[in-house]
Design a protein around this motif. Sequence first.
Motif: not given
Length: 262
Positions: A239, A98, A92, A225-228, A124, A241, A230-231
């Motif tokens: 999610d 970012l 990641e 958003p931080v892509e990770s 997370w 976000t 979302k899962s």
Amino acid sequence: MASTVKKLTILSKSFSKNAFVCSRHLHYRCEKNLSWQRHFLHKARPQHTIFLLSARLASTNMGIPSGYIPDVPTPPKLDIIEHLPQLNSLGEPYLSSLGLGSWFPPGRMQAILEFFHVSVDIPWWASITAVAITVRCLLFPLLVKQRRVLTNMVNHKPTVERLQKRVEIAKVKGNNVEVAKYAQQLREFMVQNEINPLKSLYAPLVQFPLMLSMFLGLRSMAALPVESFKSGGALWFTDLTVPDPYFVLPVVTFASLLLIVE
């Protein structure tokens, strides 16, 4: 007859010289302005057009051998690899790549969350829980001290209120001697029993910036958003976000805060 031929020869030479000068001048002007060149070709006389085209053809083919093929131009170097985000051990992007994880308090909380997420290899939601528990553990001694201060104030509250009432009565009577006397007794009593209302504010003053920094840091990560993210949730809030669709987390948060205050 001879004089006529001589005059025609002079006129021909003069016309050729003027036409050559005119063609050179027109070629220069046409190189500067293509639209003016088209206008001139449309309006000029045929003999002037011939001179202009021949001059342009000569200048174009001058010094270029027949069958010449130019070299393939070198493509420009693009620094695409340098601008790609750096990846951590989980594959990641780092938060710093970012634009997150700055040296401000919310950025430091993001760096701590990332440390738990990457180093311990937990999702997370578990990283957020671990950081919250860690902050609570670090603040626990301060909370215990706050409780002791509050308990001490409650135990000596009747005496403090009695001395404060005496001071107020003396002020109403206008007796400054008694006001100074009872006020001095109140100060001495509070010093002897270590009563200081400001000490009860230490825990909130330390806890509030930390929790606010964590809240702002999480909101920035969700808004990017931080892509990770979302899962990175669990159960019904997979999610992170988007808001909780069932409003369970806000209700639990409010209830827990109300219970702590009570």
